[in-house]
Design a protein around this motif. Structure first.
Motif, PDB file in Angstrom:
ATOM      1  N   LEU A   1      19.398  66.968 -17.804  1.00 32.82           N
ATOM      2  CA  LEU A   1      18.635  67.410 -18.967  1.00 32.82           C
ATOM      3  C   LEU A   1      18.988  66.570 -20.195  1.00 32.82           C
ATOM      4  O   LEU A   1      18.111  66.200 -20.976  1.00 32.82           O
ATOM      5  CB  LEU A   1      18.880  68.898 -19.240  1.00 32.82           C
ATOM      6  CG  LEU A   1      18.044  69.532 -20.347  1.00 32.82           C
ATOM      7  CD1 LEU A   1      16.548  69.386 -20.070  1.00 32.82           C
ATOM      8  CD2 LEU A   1      18.417  70.994 -20.502  1.00 32.82           C
ATOM      9  N   ALA A   2      20.264  66.239 -20.356  1.00 30.83           N
ATOM     10  CA  ALA A   2      20.685  65.385 -21.470  1.00 30.83           C
ATOM     11  C   ALA A   2      19.969  64.043 -21.394  1.00 30.83           C
ATOM     12  O   ALA A   2      19.492  63.524 -22.419  1.00 30.83           O
ATOM     13  CB  ALA A   2      22.201  65.181 -21.438  1.00 30.83           C
ATOM     14  N   GLU A   3      19.862  63.505 -20.200  1.00 30.02           N
ATOM     15  CA  GLU A   3      19.174  62.230 -20.024  1.00 30.02           C
ATOM     16  C   GLU A   3      17.697  62.352 -20.379  1.00 30.02           C
ATOM     17  O   GLU A   3      17.130  61.481 -21.035  1.00 30.02           O
ATOM     18  CB  GLU A   3      19.334  61.755 -18.581  1.00 30.02           C
ATOM     19  CG  GLU A   3      18.819  60.352 -18.340  1.00 30.02           C
ATOM     20  CD  GLU A   3      19.082  59.892 -16.921  1.00 30.02           C
ATOM     21  OE1 GLU A   3      18.168  59.291 -16.330  1.00 30.02           O
ATOM     22  OE2 GLU A   3      20.199  60.124 -16.409  1.00 30.02           O
ATOM     23  N   ALA A   4      17.086  63.456 -19.974  1.00 25.58           N
ATOM     24  CA  ALA A   4      15.671  63.670 -20.292  1.00 25.58           C
ATOM     25  C   ALA A   4      15.457  63.786 -21.800  1.00 25.58           C
ATOM     26  O   ALA A   4      14.519  63.208 -22.349  1.00 25.58           O
ATOM     27  CB  ALA A   4      15.162  64.930 -19.581  1.00 25.58           C
ATOM     28  N   PHE A   5      16.341  64.501 -22.472  1.00 25.37           N
ATOM     29  CA  PHE A   5      16.190  64.672 -23.917  1.00 25.37           C
ATOM     30  C   PHE A   5      16.592  63.434 -24.687  1.00 25.37           C
ATOM     31  O   PHE A   5      16.225  63.280 -25.851  1.00 25.37           O
ATOM     32  CB  PHE A   5      16.964  65.889 -24.412  1.00 25.37           C
ATOM     33  CG  PHE A   5      16.247  67.175 -24.151  1.00 25.37           C
ATOM     34  CD1 PHE A   5      14.962  67.380 -24.610  1.00 25.37           C
ATOM     35  CD2 PHE A   5      16.842  68.185 -23.417  1.00 25.37           C
ATOM     36  CE1 PHE A   5      14.279  68.557 -24.356  1.00 25.37           C
ATOM     37  CE2 PHE A   5      16.174  69.371 -23.156  1.00 25.37           C
ATOM     38  CZ  PHE A   5      14.894  69.556 -23.626  1.00 25.37           C
ATOM     39  N   CYS A   6      17.320  62.536 -24.051  1.00 29.65           N
ATOM     40  CA  CYS A   6      17.676  61.273 -24.690  1.00 29.65           C
ATOM     41  C   CYS A   6      16.397  60.546 -25.109  1.00 29.65           C
ATOM     42  O   CYS A   6      16.340  59.932 -26.163  1.00 29.65           O
ATOM     43  CB  CYS A   6      18.502  60.423 -23.733  1.00 29.65           C
ATOM     44  SG  CYS A   6      19.042  58.864 -24.432  1.00 29.65           S
ATOM     45  N   GLY A   7      15.375  60.656 -24.304  1.00 26.18           N
ATOM     46  CA  GLY A   7      14.089  60.040 -24.643  1.00 26.18           C
ATOM     47  C   GLY A   7      13.504  60.597 -25.920  1.00 26.18           C
ATOM     48  O   GLY A   7      12.868  59.875 -26.697  1.00 26.18           O
ATOM     49  N   VAL A   8      13.704  61.882 -26.173  1.00 24.26           N
ATOM     50  CA  VAL A   8      13.204  62.499 -27.402  1.00 24.26           C
ATOM     51  C   VAL A   8      13.931  61.912 -28.607  1.00 24.26           C
ATOM     52  O   VAL A   8      13.312  61.579 -29.630  1.00 24.26           O
ATOM     53  CB  VAL A   8      13.347  64.038 -27.362  1.00 24.26           C
ATOM     54  CG1 VAL A   8      12.958  64.661 -28.688  1.00 24.26           C
ATOM     55  CG2 VAL A   8      12.528  64.614 -26.223  1.00 24.26           C
TER      56      VAL A   8
END
Length: 129
Positions: free
Chosen positions: A97-104
């Protein structure tokens, strides 16, 4: 991809419900900031984690960590010591999830000037009404 069949879970109401419920729980401000803190600093004690999050109350930190633990995003480890020591770390799912939100965050960094300009333009228009 081309003509390959696409499997969609959108047609399954139970998946839709789970996705909507999960996004509602994990996409709040404190969850994202806790994930960021644990991703950057690794395993942290409760009090140390609280110090990395200016403005969070002890009650809100406790509630958010409990919810994150329930969702499988963090692991809580309590050590039988005096005084008690409790540590929190991200699970593999929490790191995903941290990796996914890194894009944000990257998107926000790339677009900060445009976002600020849009807000200022909107605020000026609203002030004239």
């Amino acid at each position: 991809m081309g003509n390959a069949p696409h499997t969609s879970y959108h047609d399954d109401p139970s998946v839709d419900e789970l996705v909507n419920e999960t996004i509602g729980r994990v996409a709040d401000k404190w969850t994202l900031l806790i994930i960021e803190s644990l991703e950057e600093g690794g395993t942290r004690r409760f009090s140390e984690l609280g110090r990395t999050l200016p403005g969070i109350s002890q009650k809100m930190l406790t509630q958010t960590l409990r919810q994150m633990e329930r969702e499988g995003l963090v692991v809580r480890t309590a050590y039988p010591e005096v005084p008690p020591r409790v540590e929190y770390s991200l699970t593999d799912m929490g790191r995903d999830l941290a990796e996914a939100f890194c894009g944000v965050w990257q998107w926000a960094e790339r677009n900060i000037v445009q976002i600020e300009q849009a807000r200022a333009h909107y605020d000026r228009r609203q002030a004239r009404k």
